[in-house]
Scaffold this motif. Structure first.
Motif, PDB file in Angstrom:
ATOM      1  N   GLU A  47       0.834  -1.203   0.000  1.00  0.00           N
ATOM      2  CA  GLU A  47       0.000   0.000   0.000  1.00  0.00           C
ATOM      3  C   GLU A  47       0.872   1.258   0.000  1.00  0.00           C
ATOM      4  OE1 GLU A  47      -3.631   1.475  -0.421  1.00  0.00           O
ATOM      5  OE2 GLU A  47      -3.438  -0.624   0.149  1.00  0.00           O
ATOM      6  N   ASN A  48       1.793   1.310   0.971  1.00  0.00           N
ATOM      7  CA  ASN A  48       2.640   2.487   1.133  1.00  0.00           C
ATOM      8  C   ASN A  48       3.753   2.142   2.118  1.00  0.00           C
ATOM      9  OD1 ASN A  48       3.570   5.073   0.845  1.00  0.00           O
ATOM     10  ND2 ASN A  48       1.772   6.068   1.695  1.00  0.00           N
ATOM     11  N   TYR A  49       4.697   3.040   2.283  1.00  0.00           N
ATOM     12  CA  TYR A  49       5.728   2.908   3.309  1.00  0.00           C
ATOM     13  C   TYR A  49       6.108   4.283   3.799  1.00  0.00           C
ATOM     14  CZ  TYR A  49       9.314   4.239  -0.082  1.00  0.00           C
ATOM     15  OH  TYR A  49      10.061   4.921  -0.998  1.00  0.00           O
ATOM     16  N   LYS A  50       6.617   4.331   5.017  1.00  0.00           N
ATOM     17  CA  LYS A  50       7.000   5.596   5.627  1.00  0.00           C
ATOM     18  C   LYS A  50       8.322   5.394   6.356  1.00  0.00           C
ATOM     19  CE  LYS A  50       4.691   6.844   9.313  1.00  0.00           C
ATOM     20  NZ  LYS A  50       3.667   7.361  10.240  1.00  0.00           N
ATOM     21  N   VAL A  51       9.225   6.342   6.230  1.00  0.00           N
ATOM     22  CA  VAL A  51      10.509   6.288   6.918  1.00  0.00           C
ATOM     23  C   VAL A  51      10.362   6.980   8.268  1.00  0.00           C
ATOM     24  CG1 VAL A  51      12.930   6.981   6.839  1.00  0.00           C
ATOM     25  CG2 VAL A  51      11.777   6.283   4.743  1.00  0.00           C
ATOM     26  N   ILE A  52      10.775   6.272   9.319  1.00  0.00           N
ATOM     27  CA  ILE A  52      10.730   6.803  10.674  1.00  0.00           C
ATOM     28  C   ILE A  52      12.166   6.996  11.142  1.00  0.00           C
ATOM     29  CG2 ILE A  52       9.987   6.367  13.042  1.00  0.00           C
ATOM     30  CD1 ILE A  52       7.860   4.457  11.800  1.00  0.00           C
ATOM     31  N   GLU A  53      12.533   8.242  11.373  1.00  0.00           N
ATOM     32  CA  GLU A  53      13.884   8.541  11.836  1.00  0.00           C
ATOM     33  C   GLU A  53      13.932   8.406  13.356  1.00  0.00           C
ATOM     34  OE1 GLU A  53      16.434   8.897   9.940  1.00  0.00           O
ATOM     35  OE2 GLU A  53      15.355   9.067   8.054  1.00  0.00           O
ATOM     36  N   ASP A  54      15.008   7.796  13.843  1.00  0.00           N
ATOM     37  CA  ASP A  54      15.241   7.723  15.274  1.00  0.00           C
ATOM     38  C   ASP A  54      16.718   7.996  15.521  1.00  0.00           C
ATOM     39  OD1 ASP A  54      16.409   5.379  14.421  1.00  0.00           O
ATOM     40  OD2 ASP A  54      15.046   4.041  15.462  1.00  0.00           O
TER      41      ASP A  54
END
Length: 132
Positions: A47-54
């Motif tokens: 469907e989609n993807y999202k980058v999560i910065e940590d």
């Protein structure tokens, strides 16, 4: 614990999330995984993807795509080339996966691309994974 093939490990995380009917999966971020997920999204497998910065390496949150009947669109994903056994395909040997229904992702000198793009640009490369 040392990881010898992080790409295969993260594809297994995605495969396990699909088998357990989860809506999302969280993978460790790497440039090659971002490229694979970009192609999978473009080709309609996720469907989609999202980058999560940590504060560490970051994560990729994948939104898994299901059909109206509840079946996952991405049924199968397989790592082909491994650190112990690299699998290179010359330009004239690049073929379609499952008669064009599936998708193969190649790492070429022009970047990551599908088998359709590799055939049209007449380039070969390392076969990273297959999915359908």
């Amino acid at each position: 614990m040392s990881v010898s093939d992080p790409i295969a490990d993260q594809l297994t995380v995605l495969r396990n999330a699909i088998r357990s009917k989860k809506k999302t999966a969280t993978l460790k971020k790497s440039n090659i995984l971002l490229g694979i997920m970009d192609i999978a999204k473009r080709e309609g497998f996720i469907e989609n993807y999202k980058v999560i910065e940590d504060s560490k390496q970051g994560q990729i949150k994948i939104y898994i795509k299901y059909s109206d009947e509840g079946a996952p669109v991405l049924e199968y994903i397989e790592r082909v080339s491994t650190p112990g056994r690299r699998y290179y395909v010359p330009a004239d040997k690049v073929t379609k996966v499952r008669g064009g229904i599936g998708l193969a992702i190649y790492s070429t000198n022009k970047g990551l691309m599908t088998e359709k793009e590799a055939i049209s640009q007449k380039v070969g490369g390392e076969l990273i994974c297959r999915m359908w």
